[in-house]
Design a protein around this motif. Structure first.
Motif, mmCIF file in Angstrom:
data_model
loop_
_atom_site.group_PDB
_atom_site.id
_atom_site.type_symbol
_atom_site.label_atom_id
_atom_site.label_comp_id
_atom_site.label_asym_id
_atom_site.label_seq_id
_atom_site.Cartn_x
_atom_site.Cartn_y
_atom_site.Cartn_z
ATOM 1 N N THR A 117 0.828 -1.204 0.000
ATOM 2 C CA THR A 117 0.000 0.000 0.000
ATOM 3 C C THR A 117 0.864 1.256 0.000
ATOM 4 O OG1 THR A 117 -1.777 -1.162 1.144
ATOM 5 C CG2 THR A 117 -1.815 1.239 1.258
ATOM 6 N N ARG A 118 1.913 1.268 0.808
ATOM 7 C CA ARG A 118 2.840 2.421 0.821
ATOM 8 C C ARG A 118 3.435 2.659 -0.570
ATOM 9 N NH1 ARG A 118 4.620 4.805 5.183
ATOM 10 N NH2 ARG A 118 6.668 5.248 4.331
ATOM 11 N N MET A 119 3.799 1.576 -1.267
ATOM 12 C CA MET A 119 4.390 1.716 -2.601
ATOM 13 C C MET A 119 3.372 2.255 -3.603
ATOM 14 S SD MET A 119 7.619 1.087 -2.483
ATOM 15 C CE MET A 119 7.464 2.115 -1.035
ATOM 16 N N VAL A 120 2.123 1.833 -3.481
ATOM 17 C CA VAL A 120 1.074 2.350 -4.360
ATOM 18 C C VAL A 120 0.873 3.839 -4.104
ATOM 19 C CG1 VAL A 120 -1.407 2.277 -4.879
ATOM 20 C CG2 VAL A 120 -0.100 0.155 -4.693
ATOM 21 N N HIS A 123 3.798 5.746 -5.564
ATOM 22 C CA HIS A 123 3.737 5.825 -7.030
ATOM 23 C C HIS A 123 2.654 6.810 -7.483
ATOM 24 C CE1 HIS A 123 4.450 4.551 -11.110
ATOM 25 N NE2 HIS A 123 3.167 4.248 -11.254
ATOM 26 N N LEU A 124 1.477 6.742 -6.864
ATOM 27 C CA LEU A 124 0.405 7.678 -7.223
ATOM 28 C C LEU A 124 0.806 9.119 -6.911
ATOM 29 C CD1 LEU A 124 -2.756 5.708 -6.036
ATOM 30 C CD2 LEU A 124 -2.284 6.423 -8.387
ATOM 31 N N THR A 125 1.357 9.343 -5.714
ATOM 32 C CA THR A 125 1.769 10.693 -5.327
ATOM 33 C C THR A 125 2.845 11.215 -6.262
ATOM 34 O OG1 THR A 125 1.228 10.205 -3.027
ATOM 35 C CG2 THR A 125 2.629 12.117 -3.423
ATOM 36 N N ASP A 126 3.848 10.394 -6.546
ATOM 37 C CA ASP A 126 4.934 10.823 -7.424
ATOM 38 C C ASP A 126 4.454 11.088 -8.853
ATOM 39 O OD1 ASP A 126 6.661 10.662 -5.287
ATOM 40 O OD2 ASP A 126 7.663 8.831 -5.963
ATOM 41 N N PHE A 128 1.701 12.702 -9.522
ATOM 42 C CA PHE A 128 0.989 13.981 -9.540
ATOM 43 C C PHE A 128 1.747 15.108 -8.838
ATOM 44 C CE2 PHE A 128 -2.268 10.686 -9.958
ATOM 45 C CZ PHE A 128 -2.870 11.100 -11.127
ATOM 46 N N GLU A 129 2.763 14.774 -8.067
ATOM 47 C CA GLU A 129 3.578 15.755 -7.352
ATOM 48 C C GLU A 129 5.024 15.607 -7.798
ATOM 49 O OE1 GLU A 129 2.403 17.979 -5.224
ATOM 50 O OE2 GLU A 129 0.436 17.154 -4.749
ATOM 51 N N ASP A 130 5.721 16.721 -7.918
ATOM 52 C CA ASP A 130 7.143 16.654 -8.232
ATOM 53 C C ASP A 130 7.887 16.249 -6.960
ATOM 54 O OD1 ASP A 130 9.867 17.101 -8.696
ATOM 55 O OD2 ASP A 130 9.463 18.812 -10.004
ATOM 56 N N PRO A 131 8.475 15.045 -6.949
ATOM 57 C CA PRO A 131 9.145 14.571 -5.735
ATOM 58 C C PRO A 131 10.277 15.493 -5.253
ATOM 59 C CG PRO A 131 8.933 12.788 -7.317
ATOM 60 C CD PRO A 131 8.524 14.053 -8.017
ATOM 61 N N LYS A 132 10.849 16.270 -6.164
ATOM 62 C CA LYS A 132 11.976 17.132 -5.798
ATOM 63 C C LYS A 132 11.533 18.473 -5.231
ATOM 64 C CE LYS A 132 15.092 15.026 -9.065
ATOM 65 N NZ LYS A 132 15.182 14.839 -10.473
ATOM 66 N N THR A 133 10.394 18.994 -5.705
ATOM 67 C CA THR A 133 10.034 20.362 -5.318
ATOM 68 C C THR A 133 8.719 20.501 -4.558
ATOM 69 O OG1 THR A 133 8.910 20.743 -7.437
ATOM 70 C CG2 THR A 133 11.273 21.295 -7.324
ATOM 71 N N SER A 134 7.858 19.524 -4.603
ATOM 72 C CA SER A 134 6.547 19.673 -3.978
ATOM 73 C C SER A 134 6.602 19.526 -2.459
ATOM 74 C CB SER A 134 5.574 18.628 -4.534
ATOM 75 O OG SER A 134 4.342 18.707 -3.827
ATOM 76 N N PRO A 135 5.927 20.432 -1.750
ATOM 77 C CA PRO A 135 5.842 20.262 -0.296
ATOM 78 C C PRO A 135 4.960 19.072 0.090
ATOM 79 C CG PRO A 135 4.554 22.173 -0.997
ATOM 80 C CD PRO A 135 5.283 21.652 -2.212
ATOM 81 N N ALA A 137 5.276 16.096 -1.466
ATOM 82 C CA ALA A 137 5.957 14.905 -2.002
ATOM 83 C C ALA A 137 5.854 13.753 -1.008
ATOM 84 C CB ALA A 137 7.420 15.219 -2.294
ATOM 85 N N PHE A 138 5.863 12.549 -1.536
ATOM 86 C CA PHE A 138 5.699 11.361 -0.695
ATOM 87 C C PHE A 138 6.740 11.305 0.430
ATOM 88 C CE2 PHE A 138 6.587 6.965 0.439
ATOM 89 C CZ PHE A 138 5.320 6.521 0.789
ATOM 90 N N HIS A 139 7.978 11.579 0.117
ATOM 91 C CA HIS A 139 9.044 11.463 1.131
ATOM 92 C C HIS A 139 8.898 12.501 2.247
ATOM 93 C CE1 HIS A 139 10.883 14.477 -1.540
ATOM 94 N NE2 HIS A 139 11.544 14.870 -0.466
#
Length: 144
Positions: A117-120, A123-126, A128-135, A137-139
């Motif tokens: 579930t975490r991986m899904v 993947h969904l968040t990444d 629609f959100e830029d993992p590098k710049t979005s506040p 972002a999944f991480h």
């Protein structure tokens, strides 16, 4: 769905492309008493085993409980639609109609474990959100 063979798309690649282009679906199940439905974004995959839809629903909701109870589901993909007035027909003294595009898929749902579930969600968040710049972002999410 009203089915008429003259309007049915026979090209599987076009059907798959439609599904990918309209991937915010209505997922329908049955809890033993009533139908349940939820709207969710999914990723659409095709491999040697067929077509697979991957998305996320919240636990302990009515639809999650229904899907856990009964694995048989239908996914409804909808696209453009429009009223068609009989006034444009050769004989306008008949009922008007509605023109639409949709795909219905029937299958079995597989509820995932916590790590899957975490991986899904990642993947969904990444997607629609830029993992590098979005506040958002999944991480940057809280583990809870």
């Amino acid at each position: 769905m009203y089915k008429n063979s003259q309007f049915e798309e026979k090209d599987a690649d076009k059907v798959l492309a439609f599904m990918k282009a309209h991937s915010f679906i209505t997922l329908i199940g049955y809890d033993g008493e009533f139908p349940v439905a939820t709207q969710i974004p999914v990723h659409v995959y095709q491999d040697e085993n067929g077509i697979r839809l991957v998305g996320h629903i919240m636990k302990k909701t009515d639809h999650h409980l229904a899907y856990a109870k009964n694995e048989n589901v239908m996914a409804l993909f909808t696209g453009a639609h429009s009223y068609v007035s009989a006034s444009v027909y050769e004989n306008p003294a008949v009922a008007s109609t509605w023109n639409y595009s949709s795909v219905q898929c029937k299958g079995k749902i597989k509820l995932m474990n916590e790590e899957e579930t975490r991986m899904v969600i990642k993947h969904l968040t990444d997607s629609f959100e830029d993992p590098k710049t979005s506040p958002a972002a999944f991480h940057k999410m809280d583990d809870a």
